[in-house]
Every structure is written in C-alpha cells, then in structure tokens.
Design a protein around this motif. Structure first.
Motif, PDB file in Angstrom:
ATOM      1  N   UNK A 154      -1.026  -9.129  -2.619  1.00  0.00           N
ATOM      2  CA  UNK A 154      -2.168  -8.188  -2.987  1.00  0.00           C
ATOM      3  C   UNK A 154      -1.612  -6.607  -2.666  1.00  0.00           C
ATOM      4  N   UNK A 155      -2.382  -5.972  -3.437  1.00  0.00           N
ATOM      5  CA  UNK A 155      -2.165  -4.365  -3.191  1.00  0.00           C
ATOM      6  C   UNK A 155      -3.538  -3.658  -3.009  1.00  0.00           C
ATOM      7  N   UNK A 156      -3.209  -2.585  -2.213  1.00  0.00           N
ATOM      8  CA  UNK A 156      -4.411  -1.734  -1.571  1.00  0.00           C
ATOM      9  C   UNK A 156      -5.138  -0.936  -2.870  1.00  0.00           C
ATOM     10  N   UNK A 157      -6.373  -1.268  -3.010  1.00  0.00           N
ATOM     11  CA  UNK A 157      -7.132  -0.584  -4.042  1.00  0.00           C
ATOM     12  C   UNK A 157      -6.887   0.941  -3.952  1.00  0.00           C
ATOM     13  N   UNK A 167       0.591  -1.111  -0.042  1.00  0.00           N
ATOM     14  CA  UNK A 167       0.167   0.047   0.105  1.00  0.00           C
ATOM     15  C   UNK A 167       0.875   1.271  -0.094  1.00  0.00           C
ATOM     16  N   UNK A 168       0.180   2.352  -0.243  1.00  0.00           N
ATOM     17  CA  UNK A 168       1.086   3.521  -0.121  1.00  0.00           C
ATOM     18  C   UNK A 168       1.920   3.496  -1.286  1.00  0.00           C
ATOM     19  N   UNK A 169       3.147   4.130  -1.193  1.00  0.00           N
ATOM     20  CA  UNK A 169       4.146   4.126  -2.163  1.00  0.00           C
ATOM     21  C   UNK A 169       4.711   2.868  -2.826  1.00  0.00           C
ATOM     22  N   UNK A 170       4.270   1.663  -2.066  1.00  0.00           N
ATOM     23  CA  UNK A 170       4.632   0.360  -2.616  1.00  0.00           C
ATOM     24  C   UNK A 170       3.920  -0.198  -3.576  1.00  0.00           C
TER      25      UNK A 170
END
Length: 122
Positions: free
Chosen positions: A77-80, A47-50
């Motif tokens: 997984x990545x934050x939507x 999430x964020x910059x990642x």
C-alpha cells in the motif's frame, strides 16, 4: 530452509526513502520472506519519497512489485497523502497496489494490532 521458524508472524515494512537501491532491497526481503513463511503475513507501506516505487511508469521495481502483490500473504500500500502531494492518484499505481489514507497511521495501526515493525533504510 531446514531450520526455518514455524510460528507464523505478521510484519509491516516501513519505506519512506526515494532510494532506488532500497526499493530493490525491500522487494527482495518481502518476496523471500513471503515464500519462506507462507503462513505469515507481510505488508509494505510506502510514503514520503517512496511513493514512486509504486507508481506505474516511474517505478524502477515494477516487476518485483507485480510479483509480490500476487502473493496471497503480501499486501502493498501507498500513502494517499504522498500520492496527492506529487499529483498522483490510485489510477497511477502498479496493478495490485492499494492505498491507505495515511501511511504513518497505517504503520501505527499495524503495530497496535501486534504486527512486527521493520524500518527499511539505507
């Protein structure tokens, strides 16, 4: 790994930094652990910059991400919210990468389920 632990674990890795060296490190950590402990489960939550580490075309660790997403005991997984903030969507992700509505909430859920928490940072 003659002395490797035998008890399966579940570990969630928290990555929020845009630091590309850190991205390489977390991919290496998860890949090595998943191979060493095939009965354990590992999840990377970005999430964020990642978010960029999981976007096809801009990720500097695409090959590593592609390798670990093929492992049966790893999910990535990545934050939507992070994707939307940067004008990206699910179709922009490296194949095998999923998304969750909120990365921080995903980390909290995993911890509530008894998963170990690892904050990757540099």
């Amino acid at each position: 790994m003659a002395n490797a632990q035998k008890t399966p674990v579940k570990a969630v890795f928290d990555v929020s930094s845009s630091n590309e060296d850190l991205h390489e490190t977390v991919v290496r950590h998860i890949g090595l652990m998943a191979k060493a402990y095939p009965d354990s489960e590992f999840e990377l939550v970005a999430y964020g910059g990642a978010y960029a580490m999981l976007v096809d075309g801009i990720s500097t660790v695409k090959s590593g991400i592609s390798e670990i997403t093929k492992m049966d005991n790893v999910s990535v997984v990545v934050c939507q919210v992070a994707l939307e903030k940067h004008g990206k969507n699910k179709s922009d992700l490296i194949p095998g990468v999923g998304s969750v509505p909120d990365g921080i909430y995903e980390l909290l859920l995993r911890q509530q389920e008894g998963w170990g928490y690892i904050k990757e940072m540099k």
